[in-house]
Design an enzyme around this catalytic site. Structure first.
Site, short mmCIF file in Angstrom:
data_model
loop_
_atom_site.label_atom_id
_atom_site.label_comp_id
_atom_site.label_asym_id
_atom_site.label_seq_id
_atom_site.Cartn_x
_atom_site.Cartn_y
_atom_site.Cartn_z
N LYS A 66 0.86 -1.19 0.00
CA LYS A 66 0.00 0.00 0.00
C LYS A 66 0.89 1.24 0.00
O LYS A 66 1.47 1.61 1.02
CB LYS A 66 -0.93 0.04 1.21
CG LYS A 66 -2.04 1.09 0.98
CD LYS A 66 -2.65 1.64 2.22
CE LYS A 66 -1.91 2.79 2.83
NZ LYS A 66 -1.77 4.00 1.99
N GLU B 222 9.14 16.04 15.25
CA GLU B 222 9.59 15.86 13.86
C GLU B 222 8.77 16.78 12.98
O GLU B 222 7.55 16.66 12.93
CB GLU B 222 9.39 14.40 13.42
CG GLU B 222 9.92 14.15 12.03
CD GLU B 222 9.67 12.74 11.54
OE1 GLU B 222 8.58 12.20 11.79
OE2 GLU B 222 10.56 12.19 10.89
N GLU C 128 9.41 1.21 10.75
CA GLU C 128 10.49 2.19 10.49
C GLU C 128 9.82 3.54 10.63
O GLU C 128 9.03 3.93 9.77
CB GLU C 128 11.05 2.02 9.08
CG GLU C 128 11.72 0.70 8.81
CD GLU C 128 13.09 0.58 9.45
OE1 GLU C 128 13.65 1.60 9.88
OE2 GLU C 128 13.58 -0.57 9.56
N CYS D 176 13.56 10.92 6.86
CA CYS D 176 13.42 10.43 8.24
C CYS D 176 14.67 10.72 9.05
O CYS D 176 14.60 10.98 10.25
CB CYS D 176 13.11 8.95 8.23
SG CYS D 176 14.30 7.97 7.31
P1 NAD Z 1 2.28 8.38 7.74
O1 NAD Z 1 2.51 7.61 8.98
O2 NAD Z 1 1.26 9.46 7.76
O3 NAD Z 1 1.84 7.41 6.56
C1 NAD Z 1 2.64 6.30 6.18
C2 NAD Z 1 1.75 5.27 5.52
O4 NAD Z 1 0.82 4.79 6.48
C3 NAD Z 1 0.93 5.80 4.36
O5 NAD Z 1 0.87 4.82 3.35
C4 NAD Z 1 -0.43 6.02 4.98
O6 NAD Z 1 -1.51 5.94 4.08
C5 NAD Z 1 -0.50 4.87 5.97
N1 NAD Z 1 -1.43 5.07 7.08
C6 NAD Z 1 -1.80 6.23 7.67
N2 NAD Z 1 -2.69 5.99 8.65
C7 NAD Z 1 -2.89 4.65 8.69
C8 NAD Z 1 -3.69 3.78 9.48
N3 NAD Z 1 -4.49 4.26 10.44
N4 NAD Z 1 -3.63 2.46 9.25
C9 NAD Z 1 -2.82 1.97 8.29
N5 NAD Z 1 -2.06 2.73 7.49
C10 NAD Z 1 -2.08 4.06 7.69
O7 NAD Z 1 3.70 8.91 7.29
P2 NAD Z 1 4.04 9.80 6.03
O8 NAD Z 1 3.57 11.19 6.28
O9 NAD Z 1 3.61 9.10 4.79
O10 NAD Z 1 5.64 9.74 6.03
C11 NAD Z 1 6.41 10.53 6.86
C12 NAD Z 1 6.89 9.75 8.07
O11 NAD Z 1 7.59 8.59 7.64
C13 NAD Z 1 7.87 10.53 8.92
O12 NAD Z 1 7.57 10.35 10.27
C14 NAD Z 1 9.21 9.89 8.57
O13 NAD Z 1 10.19 10.04 9.55
C15 NAD Z 1 8.81 8.48 8.38
N6 NAD Z 1 9.82 7.75 7.60
C16 NAD Z 1 10.61 6.85 8.26
C17 NAD Z 1 11.61 6.16 7.56
C18 NAD Z 1 12.48 5.15 8.24
O14 NAD Z 1 13.10 4.35 7.54
N7 NAD Z 1 12.57 5.13 9.57
C19 NAD Z 1 11.79 6.40 6.19
C20 NAD Z 1 10.97 7.32 5.56
C21 NAD Z 1 9.98 7.99 6.28
#
Ligand code: NAD
Length: 500
Positions: free
Chosen positions: A192, A402, A268, A303
């Site tokens: 997804k 963040e 992650e 991230c």
């Molecule tokens: P997000 O948590 O809003 O969304 C990530 C994914 O989760 C998306 O596909 C979203 O649709 C899905 N999602 C959201 N709510 C959900 C739910 N209730 N149930 C299931 N899935 C759900 O994050 P984002 O805004 O897409 O990305 C930014 C974040 O990702 C930042 O916090 C960043 O640090 C983190 N990130 C971490 C890494 C790592 O390797 N540690 C790498 C890249 C990004």
């Protein structure tokens, strides 16, 4: 063939691009079962790129059923590792051949500079696929040191149906960090992508099929977190969930696992990474340039962005002046423009979220040294200036939360223990950096930093050979390297009685 270089060359390719928006289930592109779609809007200029299938529970059901059926059929899950390797190597070749197109999709969809996508994300995805494919027929099981009348075998088996939920900042690369080890190990997968950046995953599905991955083994469900993500996380027939995204959503997913089938849930998550600059740093200008790049690369939507710059007070004024000189040059521009240092933020809502953090920083008393505003690079786009604060207190929200945008918070420290206390004073523990000429200090500080990756006299080193992931609330589990297979395999102990 060389990649386009000029803005016009990229624009011509973009104008000719056919953008697909359907889900991919059981080897075929299809609409969402209820026909729902959402507009996929480019943050470059606010233009609607296409409409994308807005998948929900019924589509999750179809995709998980297809994945389970394919897993049980065994054409992939029980194939020889060398066979899966060949197909994944073919996929890597196909991704490489389509690198311009995929890079364009990333840039149009989430606003990053197209050259970063083309020369950073895409080669990274290809290397990940190749390295992991090459590894899978070289990983051996173990024989336990048992008594002579027993043979104890320790082996790894694919876990079954894996769901991968990924973010929008490096859409294809983050997806490949999951896809490569999950498929190489023999699992079936439902991916997804983020609703903010679904296009490259949708395009990738056709390449996966073309490479020879059997129907049902790889499925893509575009859609948002609540409609498509949560039913996946709650599904009783999903064996493992590999997530990259925010810590808040990661916590919800752990709850979903507890409320359903205790699926293995790997996270992650976010970061607030500290970058420690000691007065004896080997090259202050190099360190200053790295400090600016470490926060402004990819518009700060990284991230591991070094969002907290901790500087020893004896050099603070001089060092901050050097950082500012580099930061001033890192202005946003059109993502196809070779002179742009940053692209657009992922969408308007995110730009407003970043600006709200900047306002809060000012209200809390930090000193704004640079930026802090939106810029209209292209009408309808979402661009924010590189922003630097100093006189930041460890309790300020801009030192703790963040922001995931181009905002740097500078804090001063007096001595090593002071620096370590500030650095580790975070709920996150994804990455940290330190700059010093003192070898003993480098090792001493690196050991005490509570972070999954530590960089000494550099920022953001690493390749497929080392694991990547977080301490504390930055996550559970590791991507990349052979450790990534831990997420996608069950460990089996088989005891064979050899006595008479
Ligand atoms: P997000 O948590 O809003 O969304 C990530 C994914 O989760 C998306 O596909 C979203 O649709 C899905 N999602 C959201 N709510 C959900 C739910 N209730 N149930 C299931 N899935 C759900 O994050 P984002 O805004 O897409 O990305 C930014 C974040 O990702 C930042 O916090 C960043 O640090 C983190 N990130 C971490 C890494 C790592 O390797 N540690 C790498 C890249 C990004």
């Amino acid at each position: 063939m060389t990649a386009p270089r000029t803005r016009d060359e990229w624009q011509r390719q973009a104008d000719a691009l056919v953008v697909h928006g359907q889900a991919f289930i059981d080897g075929r592109y299809c609409d969402a079962a209820d026909g729902a779609r959402f507009d996929c809007v480019s943050p470059i200029d606010g233009r609607v790129l296409t409409q994308v299938a807005d998948c929900a529970a019924a589509d999750v059901e179809r995709a998980v059923t297809a994945a389970r059926r394919s897993f049980e059929a065994g054409h992939w899950s029980r194939a020889a590792p060398a066979h899966r390797k060949q197909i994944l190597l073919r996929l890597a070749d196909l991704v490489e051949q389509h690198a311009d197109e995929l890079a364009l999709l990333e840039s149009l969809d989430m606003g990053k500079r197209v050259r970063d996508a083309r020369h950073g994300d895409l080669p990274g995805a290809v290397r990940c696929l190749r390295w992991t494919a090459e590894a899978i027929d070289k990983v051996y099981g173990e024989i336990a040191p048992t008594a002579l009348d027993t043979l104890g075998l320790v082996s790894r088996e694919p876990i079954g149906v894996v769901a991968a939920i990924v973010p929008w900042n490096f859409p294809l690369l983050m997806a490949c960090w999951k896809i490569a080890p999950a498929l190489a190990a023999g699992n079936s997968l439902v991916l997804k992508p983020s609703e903010r950046s679904p296009l490259s995953a949708i395009r990738l599905a056709a390449l996966v099929a073309q490479a020879g991955v059997p129907d049902g083994v790889f499925n893509v469900l575009p859609g948002d977190g609540t409609r498509a993500g949560e039913p996946l996380a709650l599904h009783m027939d999903v064996d493992a969930l590999a997530f990259t995204g925010s810590t808040a959503v990661g916590k919800r997913l752990l709850q979903c696992a507890g409320r359903s089938n205790l699926k293995r849930t790997w996270l992650e998550c976010g970061g607030k990474s500290p970058n420690l600059v000691f007065a004896d740093a080997p090259d202050l200008d190099k360190a200053a340039q790295a400090a600016a790049t470490a926060i402004f690369y990819n518009q700060g939507e990284v991230c591991t962005a070094a969002s907290r710059l901790l500087v020893q007070r004896s050099i603070q004024d001089e060092f901050v002046a050097r950082v500012l000189a580099h930061a001033r040059r890192m202005q946003p521009g059109h993502p196809f423009d070779p002179d742009a240092a940053m692209g657009a933020l992922v969408d308007n809502a995110h730009a407003e979220h970043v600006l709200a953090h900047i306002n809060r920083g000012q209200e809390e008393g930090a000193r704004l040294l640079l930026g802090g505003k939106r810029v209209e690079v292209v009408a309808g786009g979402s661009y924010v200036q590189p922003t630097v604060f100093d006189e930041v207190d460890a309790g300020h929200s801009i030192a703790r939360e963040e922001i995931f945008g181009p905002v740097l918070s500078v804090l001063g420290f007096d001595h090593e223990q002071d620096a370590l206390r500030l650095a580790n004073d975070s709920t996150y523990g994804l990455a940290a950096g330190l700059w010093t000429c003192d070898l003993a200090r480098a090792h001493r500080v690196a050991r005490q930093l509570r972070a999954g990756s530590v960089w000494v006299n550099q920022w953001d080193g690493g390749d497929m050979t080392a694991p990547f992931g977080g301490y504390k609330q930055s996550g559970i589990g590791r991507d990349k390297s052979l450790h990534a297979f831990d997420k996608y395999t069950e460990l089996k102990a088989t005891w064979i009685h050899l006595g008479e």
